[in-house]
Write a protein that holds these residues in place. Structure first.
Motif, PDB file in Angstrom:
ATOM      1  N   SER A 177      48.495  57.285  -4.935  1.00  0.00           N
ATOM      2  CA  SER A 177      49.682  57.200  -4.082  1.00  0.00           C
ATOM      3  C   SER A 177      50.663  56.127  -4.536  1.00  0.00           C
ATOM      4  CB  SER A 177      49.276  56.911  -2.634  1.00  0.00           C
ATOM      5  OG  SER A 177      48.501  57.949  -2.095  1.00  0.00           O
ATOM      6  N   THR A 178      51.941  56.421  -4.390  1.00  0.00           N
ATOM      7  CA  THR A 178      52.991  55.438  -4.640  1.00  0.00           C
ATOM      8  C   THR A 178      53.240  54.630  -3.377  1.00  0.00           C
ATOM      9  OG1 THR A 178      54.697  57.020  -4.008  1.00  0.00           O
ATOM     10  CG2 THR A 178      54.097  56.921  -6.353  1.00  0.00           C
ATOM     11  N   PHE A 179      54.038  53.576  -3.503  1.00  0.00           N
ATOM     12  CA  PHE A 179      54.252  52.678  -2.366  1.00  0.00           C
ATOM     13  C   PHE A 179      54.847  53.384  -1.149  1.00  0.00           C
ATOM     14  CE2 PHE A 179      56.579  49.594   0.161  1.00  0.00           C
ATOM     15  CZ  PHE A 179      55.590  48.651   0.402  1.00  0.00           C
ATOM     16  N   ASP A 287      47.072  50.416  -6.191  1.00  0.00           N
ATOM     17  CA  ASP A 287      47.062  48.955  -6.297  1.00  0.00           C
ATOM     18  C   ASP A 287      48.344  48.475  -6.979  1.00  0.00           C
ATOM     19  OD1 ASP A 287      44.398  48.612  -5.245  1.00  0.00           O
ATOM     20  OD2 ASP A 287      43.607  49.246  -7.180  1.00  0.00           O
ATOM     21  N   ALA A 288      48.590  49.000  -8.162  1.00  0.00           N
ATOM     22  CA  ALA A 288      49.736  48.548  -8.964  1.00  0.00           C
ATOM     23  C   ALA A 288      51.058  48.744  -8.234  1.00  0.00           C
ATOM     24  CB  ALA A 288      49.755  49.297 -10.295  1.00  0.00           C
ATOM     25  N   THR A 289      51.140  49.789  -7.414  1.00  0.00           N
ATOM     26  CA  THR A 289      52.397  50.100  -6.747  1.00  0.00           C
ATOM     27  C   THR A 289      52.816  49.043  -5.728  1.00  0.00           C
ATOM     28  OG1 THR A 289      53.611  51.956  -5.754  1.00  0.00           O
ATOM     29  CG2 THR A 289      51.464  51.429  -4.789  1.00  0.00           C
ATOM     30  N   LEU A 290      51.888  48.183  -5.307  1.00  0.00           N
ATOM     31  CA  LEU A 290      52.237  47.122  -4.362  1.00  0.00           C
ATOM     32  C   LEU A 290      53.237  46.144  -4.966  1.00  0.00           C
ATOM     33  CD1 LEU A 290      48.748  46.278  -2.775  1.00  0.00           C
ATOM     34  CD2 LEU A 290      50.491  47.862  -1.932  1.00  0.00           C
ATOM     35  N   LEU A 291      53.273  46.068  -6.294  1.00  0.00           N
ATOM     36  CA  LEU A 291      54.199  45.149  -6.960  1.00  0.00           C
ATOM     37  C   LEU A 291      55.584  45.749  -7.125  1.00  0.00           C
ATOM     38  CD1 LEU A 291      51.897  43.655  -9.753  1.00  0.00           C
ATOM     39  CD2 LEU A 291      52.412  42.712  -7.495  1.00  0.00           C
ATOM     40  N   THR A 292      55.758  47.017  -6.756  1.00  0.00           N
ATOM     41  CA  THR A 292      57.057  47.664  -6.920  1.00  0.00           C
ATOM     42  C   THR A 292      57.978  47.431  -5.736  1.00  0.00           C
ATOM     43  OG1 THR A 292      56.323  49.778  -5.937  1.00  0.00           O
ATOM     44  CG2 THR A 292      55.974  49.484  -8.321  1.00  0.00           C
ATOM     45  N   ASP A 293      57.464  46.850  -4.671  1.00  0.00           N
ATOM     46  CA  ASP A 293      58.261  46.533  -3.495  1.00  0.00           C
ATOM     47  C   ASP A 293      58.349  45.015  -3.357  1.00  0.00           C
ATOM     48  OD1 ASP A 293      59.348  47.543  -0.655  1.00  0.00           O
ATOM     49  OD2 ASP A 293      58.055  45.799  -0.332  1.00  0.00           O
ATOM     50  N   GLY A 294      59.555  44.507  -3.199  1.00  0.00           N
ATOM     51  CA  GLY A 294      59.739  43.056  -3.161  1.00  0.00           C
ATOM     52  C   GLY A 294      58.979  42.372  -2.042  1.00  0.00           C
ATOM     53  N   ALA A 296      56.243  43.461  -0.476  1.00  0.00           N
ATOM     54  CA  ALA A 296      54.812  43.543  -0.755  1.00  0.00           C
ATOM     55  C   ALA A 296      54.424  42.572  -1.860  1.00  0.00           C
ATOM     56  CB  ALA A 296      54.433  44.973  -1.143  1.00  0.00           C
ATOM     57  N   ALA A 297      55.253  42.477  -2.901  1.00  0.00           N
ATOM     58  CA  ALA A 297      54.960  41.572  -4.017  1.00  0.00           C
ATOM     59  C   ALA A 297      54.939  40.123  -3.558  1.00  0.00           C
ATOM     60  CB  ALA A 297      55.989  41.767  -5.131  1.00  0.00           C
ATOM     61  N   ALA A 298      55.835  39.773  -2.626  1.00  0.00           N
ATOM     62  CA  ALA A 298      55.844  38.402  -2.088  1.00  0.00           C
ATOM     63  C   ALA A 298      54.558  38.110  -1.327  1.00  0.00           C
ATOM     64  CB  ALA A 298      57.058  38.210  -1.192  1.00  0.00           C
ATOM     65  N   LEU A 299      54.057  39.108  -0.597  1.00  0.00           N
ATOM     66  CA  LEU A 299      52.791  38.944   0.115  1.00  0.00           C
ATOM     67  C   LEU A 299      51.628  38.775  -0.852  1.00  0.00           C
ATOM     68  CD1 LEU A 299      52.907  41.430   3.124  1.00  0.00           C
ATOM     69  CD2 LEU A 299      52.367  38.995   3.241  1.00  0.00           C
ATOM     70  N   VAL A 300      51.658  39.537  -1.953  1.00  0.00           N
ATOM     71  CA  VAL A 300      50.613  39.403  -2.971  1.00  0.00           C
ATOM     72  C   VAL A 300      50.535  37.960  -3.451  1.00  0.00           C
ATOM     73  CG1 VAL A 300      49.972  40.031  -5.344  1.00  0.00           C
ATOM     74  CG2 VAL A 300      50.677  41.813  -3.728  1.00  0.00           C
ATOM     75  N   ASP A 301      51.685  37.351  -3.678  1.00  0.00           N
ATOM     76  CA  ASP A 301      51.712  35.948  -4.113  1.00  0.00           C
ATOM     77  C   ASP A 301      51.011  35.042  -3.102  1.00  0.00           C
ATOM     78  OD1 ASP A 301      53.025  36.322  -6.502  1.00  0.00           O
ATOM     79  OD2 ASP A 301      55.018  36.023  -5.660  1.00  0.00           O
ATOM     80  N   LYS A 302      51.318  35.223  -1.822  1.00  0.00           N
ATOM     81  CA  LYS A 302      50.741  34.374  -0.782  1.00  0.00           C
ATOM     82  C   LYS A 302      49.241  34.595  -0.627  1.00  0.00           C
ATOM     83  CE  LYS A 302      55.010  34.240   1.960  1.00  0.00           C
ATOM     84  NZ  LYS A 302      55.643  34.636   3.252  1.00  0.00           N
ATOM     85  N   LEU A 303      48.817  35.836  -0.760  1.00  0.00           N
ATOM     86  CA  LEU A 303      47.424  36.188  -0.497  1.00  0.00           C
ATOM     87  C   LEU A 303      46.476  35.800  -1.626  1.00  0.00           C
ATOM     88  CD1 LEU A 303      48.085  39.681   1.127  1.00  0.00           C
ATOM     89  CD2 LEU A 303      47.238  37.644   2.302  1.00  0.00           C
TER      90      LEU A 303
END
Length: 342
Positions: A177-179, A287-294, A296-303
């Protein structure tokens, strides 16, 4: 041209308003459903229920640490189809049940759920639901490594009586699935973007089947170039996965080859998934698609911070555990988890 642009803008505004209404409706429904759940639901009716469940699960996980990922995935797959009602545990009878749908064929640990059920039935017959046992097993198995409960489980769910493989196929998010698709899947269950990113962190434990992601490794663009790889993958990680999944290059349907989703830390529930993801080492497209949304990507950094991840995870999985629950007089308390009461 300008008139078309104005119409398009009006359509977007209407669509946005519709989305707001859908979210508001979902939140209201979720709140009403969750009202029947509470901490310590069995305190009077079966005071040792949670202690018994934890003892059985911890004994099993001690000998098989991979069960933690199995139970966490079982809980997720149960809740996303008809809500958290233990419908994923039912055997096929007059129709093909959820557990026989393709996304659920690799689920495991059903016998441990039945063991827990049998133990609590001996203590207090007809009281504790299989749906609550699935929720407790997910929490207790993941918590075993910490020797303390990582999140609070509200109980009071009752068991459903319907299970359909077609509903599982329709409702369980696919690893391809895509984002936008994932966000729509989660939104349909009353969950938001933060829940999507946080709960994806469950991939810090467990294994992935090569056939579910090998299309990213071999002939990615379909130009008959075996070394053609998804450019969103870290090159060294792609080479590692290619080495592990070489059989799928010859046989894309091979589903027997598996790879740890978090190599070197596949049975440790931690924030390493987000460290890997930031390094472009997400195994699945989902998994990889989470980085395609700004956002979501910001949350990845925090988590990536272990404390932040665990703090957010306990809230998101609590919300997931409220999806479509049956409470009060709805549903039933099954005598056995794999069959409805006769």
């Amino acid at each position: 041209m300008q008139g078309g642009a104005n119409n398009k803008g009006l359509v977007c505004l209407i669509a946005a308003a519709a989305v707001v209404l859908v979210f508001a409706g979902s939140s209201g429904i979720a709140a009403a459903q969750a009202a029947g759940l509470k901490k310590g639901f069995y305190k009077k009716s079966c005071p040792k229920a949670e202690e018994i469940a934890q003892r059985v699960v911890w004994n099993r996980v001690a000998g098989n640490p991979e069960l933690a990922a199995k139970f966490l995935r079982m809980f997720f797959h149960d809740c996303f189809v008809r809500g958290c009602d233990a419908s994923v545990l039912l055997d096929s009878a007059s129709n093909t049940a959820e557990k026989n749908a393709a996304p659920n064929l690799s689920l495991a640990g059903f016998e441990v759920i039945e063991e827990v059920k049998a133990a609590v039935e001996r203590e207090c017959a007809g009281v504790v639901s299989c749906a609550d046992i699935v929720a407790l097993a997910a929490r207790d198995s993941v918590s075993y490594q910490y020797r303390r409960s990582l999140w609070e489980v509200e109980t009071g769910r009752r068991d459903g009586t319907v299970s359909s493989d077609q509903e599982a196929l329709a409702d369980i998010p696919a690893p391809t699935s895509t984002f936008p698709i994932l966000l729509a899947n989660f939104s349909a269950k009353g969950l938001g973007l933060q829940d999507l990113v946080v709960l994806s962190g469950g991939h810090t434990i467990g294994i992935g089947h090569c056939n579910l992601f090998s299309s990213r490794l071999f002939n990615f663009t379909g130009k008959n170039n075996p070394s053609d790889v998804d450019p969103s993958l870290n090159p060294s990680y792609a080479r590692f996965l290619q080495g592990q999944c070489r059989r799928n290059q010859q046989d894309p349907n091979d589903n027997s080859t598996v790879v740890p989703m978090d190599p070197g830390s596949s049975v440790s529930f931690d924030s390493h998934y987000f460290v890997n993801l930031k390094a472009r080492q997400g195994m699945f497209t989902s998994d990889a698609t989470l980085l395609t949304d700004g956002r979501a990507a910001a949350l990845v950094d925090k988590l990536r911070d272990p404390g932040v991840f665990l703090d957010h995870f306990k809230n998101s999985i609590k919300r997931m555990g409220q999806i479509g629950v049956l409470t009060g007089a709805a549903g039933q308390i099954r005598k056995r988890c794999n069959a409805v009461n006769s």
